[in-house]
Design a protein around this motif. Structure first.
Motif, short mmCIF file in Angstrom:
data_model
loop_
_atom_site.label_atom_id
_atom_site.label_comp_id
_atom_site.label_asym_id
_atom_site.label_seq_id
_atom_site.Cartn_x
_atom_site.Cartn_y
_atom_site.Cartn_z
N MET A 1 -2.18 41.12 10.12
CA MET A 1 -3.36 41.93 10.37
C MET A 1 -2.99 43.35 9.96
N LYS B 1 -6.78 40.68 6.65
CA LYS B 1 -6.19 39.56 7.39
C LYS B 1 -5.67 38.48 6.46
N PHE C 1 -13.31 38.27 16.40
CA PHE C 1 -12.54 38.17 15.17
C PHE C 1 -11.39 37.16 15.24
N LYS D 1 -6.93 52.86 7.14
CA LYS D 1 -7.88 53.86 7.63
C LYS D 1 -7.96 55.03 6.66
N ARG E 1 -6.89 45.29 26.10
CA ARG E 1 -5.61 45.16 25.38
C ARG E 1 -4.43 45.38 26.30
N ARG F 1 -10.52 46.60 22.41
CA ARG F 1 -10.14 45.20 22.29
C ARG F 1 -10.57 44.45 23.55
N ARG G 1 3.66 42.86 16.23
CA ARG G 1 3.07 43.72 15.21
C ARG G 1 3.55 43.18 13.87
N GLU H 1 -12.28 42.91 7.11
CA GLU H 1 -13.30 43.13 8.14
C GLU H 1 -13.42 44.62 8.39
N PHE H 2 -14.55 45.06 8.91
CA PHE H 2 -14.66 46.47 9.30
C PHE H 2 -13.70 46.72 10.46
N LYS H 3 -13.04 47.86 10.44
CA LYS H 3 -12.25 48.23 11.61
C LYS H 3 -13.17 49.02 12.53
N LEU H 4 -13.65 48.33 13.54
CA LEU H 4 -14.66 48.91 14.43
C LEU H 4 -13.99 49.80 15.47
N LYS I 1 -4.14 47.35 9.18
CA LYS I 1 -5.22 48.33 9.29
C LYS I 1 -5.11 49.32 8.15
N MET J 1 -9.81 46.19 8.25
CA MET J 1 -8.68 45.35 8.63
C MET J 1 -8.53 44.31 7.51
N GLU K 1 -13.62 42.78 19.34
CA GLU K 1 -13.75 44.23 19.52
C GLU K 1 -15.12 44.46 20.15
P1 AMP Z 1 -4.89 50.44 16.21
O1 AMP Z 1 -5.40 50.55 17.62
O2 AMP Z 1 -5.13 51.66 15.39
O3 AMP Z 1 -3.48 49.91 16.14
O4 AMP Z 1 -5.76 49.31 15.50
C1 AMP Z 1 -5.80 47.99 15.96
C2 AMP Z 1 -7.02 47.79 16.81
O5 AMP Z 1 -8.20 47.81 16.00
C3 AMP Z 1 -7.10 46.45 17.47
O6 AMP Z 1 -6.34 46.39 18.65
C4 AMP Z 1 -8.58 46.28 17.75
O7 AMP Z 1 -8.90 46.80 19.03
C5 AMP Z 1 -9.24 47.18 16.71
N1 AMP Z 1 -10.12 46.47 15.76
C6 AMP Z 1 -11.30 46.93 15.32
N2 AMP Z 1 -11.87 46.09 14.46
C7 AMP Z 1 -11.05 45.02 14.33
C8 AMP Z 1 -11.08 43.82 13.58
N3 AMP Z 1 -12.10 43.53 12.76
N4 AMP Z 1 -10.03 42.98 13.70
C9 AMP Z 1 -8.98 43.27 14.51
N5 AMP Z 1 -8.90 44.39 15.24
C10 AMP Z 1 -9.91 45.27 15.17
#
Ligand code: AMP
Length: 556
Positions: free
Chosen positions: A417, A402, A337, A421, A266, A251, A413, A244-247, A419, A400, A296
């Motif tokens: 899931m 999954k 999501f 980047k 969050r 949260r 953690r 998925e895109f990491k938007l 990430k 992301m 998100e």
């Molecule tokens: P980070 O804050 O860098 O640890 O990244 C995790 C956060 O990415 C999550 O808590 C979400 O707020 C955000 N996020 C953005 N897009 C997604 C997605 N498609 N699935 C899950 N989390 C996402």
């Protein structure tokens, strides 16, 4: 339970800084707490009377408390004030003042934990005319009955400055020890219920597994692990995975219960009022009587319809006034999501693939309002790369990954899931200012202002403390020693330095900022090493910063 028992415990906890000792003391205490006392005792042990998701705030000013201390002790406000100046802690002042109070008027009734808890809670619940007087009388009622040490803890609880408050980890370990139950099990029960008093009672009864997701309280979000390559991300999730895109929004946990929608961040804060415009959208676009969704929330520009970075949306989270105005300026699209609960059933143990199918079934998608997060289910690294590029070009943070057969683990953690980047090129920057630290770091410079070149001078771009070590590698002690001879001026705890020392800095992102005179700031900067081979003349310049800013996330 008498409040004096809790005060005695605070005293004992305050005497040790060692976590193991704290856990020991606490575990003995927790064994005997009754079901009735559990909520008040547990909250107050954590220095609180409300959970983090409550919209209620105690909101008492130090000034007013000072007045009440004076009134309930019969000692002049001036005297109380001068004691406060000396102690710097109104709780401590309350204790000292109460010690000087005449014996005859002391301790009219014995305070219970419940009484203190209820009275402090009421402070936040009062509204309208005569509120201040009522608040004063609620606090007076407590202070006139309080022994000196009790007065200290009551005042600090009201002001939310209780330093002996027990942190989550210690509470978890103490419950585990008290009832001889695995720490992991206690942690899971807490992540699901978010309520240590319930965890305590269930642990005592040996019925921990009965704890269920609650529709009226937020549960802890599942967290992501980080990987630096597509290959290693796939290794974690297995193939195929859902990408998925990491938007770059925030949260948002969405609850529906009794036709009511509640929204939580969050950090479990209730933000339903701040995002009131989303409530009817959720009601009309998500089919179901009861649910908990994970999403998100992304802000976008209403004219260009382009996503805005989190920085812009973040102002909406704390905003309490002109909600409609700002909602029109920075509207939100909800990208759902995950789903943790649906129509009477916990979804936590269902595989992600099925949770996703349910999301698609119950959401009527409407772009710029609410949609299931865009997905790509693939085993191909090539397709993943393409999807990553597409994500960056749209201004997102990355991807992301999954795991399709994974459950939802609240608060953990785990590798369900991942990430992934964009890894930013590091910058070589010069240290131009520094601040002395606090506590055990008081003798060292512990926060460093970083600058880049701009023609013949330097402009600031951020502050860093992360990446410098306590013991090995580049330490605070070492850096302080190197920087001390370069001090040109001291202003309070801040020192101005000759720009000589260059450090390599890694960071997540470059943002526009009004806080630094370069016009930019680094998000999550950390020191990688000292660049002994570079002088300040060779450090990176503002042009390089501008160029990197434009390159990241496909910004043109
Ligand atoms: P980070 O804050 O860098 O640890 O990244 C995790 C956060 O990415 C999550 O808590 C979400 O707020 C955000 N996020 C953005 N897009 C997604 C997605 N498609 N699935 C899950 N989390 C996402």
């Amino acid at each position: 339970m008498k409040y004096s028992e809790l005060a005695k415990l605070y005293e004992e906890l305050g005497k040790t800084a060692k976590r193991l000792e704290k856990t020991d003391i606490l575990s003995k205490f927790l064994k005997d707490i009754s079901e009735e006392d559990a909520p008040s005792v547990i909250y107050m042990l954590q220095g609180k009377v409300f959970p983090p998701w409550s919209e209620k705030k105690i909101g008492m000013s130090s000034r007013l408390i000072l007045k009440v201390i004076a009134n309930s002790s019969g000692i002049s406000q001036e005297k109380v004030e001068s004691s406060w100046k000396k102690t710097g802690d109104l709780g401590k002042t309350a204790e000292e003042i109460m010690k000087t109070k005449k014996q005859s008027t002391l301790y009219s009734t014995t305070l219970t934990v419940k009484k203190v808890f209820e009275n402090i809670k009421k402070l936040a619940e009062l509204e309208g005319k005569g509120t201040v007087d009522k608040k004063v009388s609620l606090i007076s009622e407590l202070l006139t009955s309080a022994k000196p040490d009790e007065a200290k803890y009551i005042v600090n609880t009201i002001l939310e400055t209780l330093r002996v408050g027990v942190a989550d980890g210690t509470m978890r370990d103490a419950i585990s020890k008290a009832f001889n139950i695995d720490v992991e099990k206690i942690q899971h029960a807490y992540n699901v219920s978010n309520d240590f008093s319930q965890v305590l009672i269930s642990a005592k009864k040996g019925k921990l597994s009965d704890l269920k997701v609650s529709l009226t309280k937020p549960l802890k979000c599942m967290l992501a692990l980080k990987e630096d390559t597509i290959e290693s991300a796939f290794e974690r999730t297995g193939k195929p995975a859902q990408l998925e895109f990491k938007l770059d929004g925030f949260r948002l946990q969405i609850h529906k219960h009794n036709d009511q929608i509640s929204l939580f961040t969050r950090r479990l804060e209730n933000v339903t009022k701040q995002f009131a415009e989303l409530v009817p959208i959720i009601k009309s676009h998500v089919n179901g009587e009861e649910f908990i969704l994970d999403s998100e929330a992304v802000g976008y520009d209403p004219k260009t319809k382009k996503y805005l970075p989190f920085q812009n949306v973040s102002q909406r989270i704390r905003r309490k006034y002109d909600i409609e105005k700002i909602a029109a300026k920075i509207p939100i699209e909800i990208n759902v999501f995950d789903i943790m609960f649906y129509n009477g059933k916990s979804m936590l143990n269902e595989p992600f693939k099925e949770r996703r199918e349910l999301i698609e079934k119950i959401i009527k998608p409407e772009k710029y309002k609410i949609v299931p997060a865009k997905k790509l289910v693939t085993s191909s690294e090539k397709d993943a790369k393409k999807f990553f590029k597409e994500s960056l070009e749209l201004g997102n943070e990355g991807l992301m990954f999954k795991k399709l057969d994974a459950p939802y683990k609240p608060g953990a953690r785990v590798g369900y899931m991942i990430k992934y980047k964009n890894v930013m090129e590091t910058l070589d920057l010069v240290i131009t200012k520094a601040d002395y630290g606090e506590g055990k770091r008081a003798a060292w410079l512990s926060s460093f202002t970083l600058s880049c070149r701009k023609e013949d001078s330097f402009v600031e771009i951020g502050k860093v403390g992360t990446g410098i070590k306590e013991k090995e590698g580049l330490t605070f002690k070492q850096l302080t020693k190197i920087l001390k001879p370069l001090i040109e001026k001291e202003i309070g705890k801040t020192v101005i330095l000759k720009p000589k020392i260059v450090v390599e800095i890694a960071y997540e992102e470059i943002q526009k900022s009004v806080n630094y005179n370069s016009g930019y700031a680094l998000r999550f900067p950390r020191v990688k090493r000292q660049r002994l081979d570079k002088s300040s003349k060779d450090c990176d310049d503002i042009k390089k910063v501008e160029q990197l800013y434009k390159q990241q996330r496909g910004k043109k």
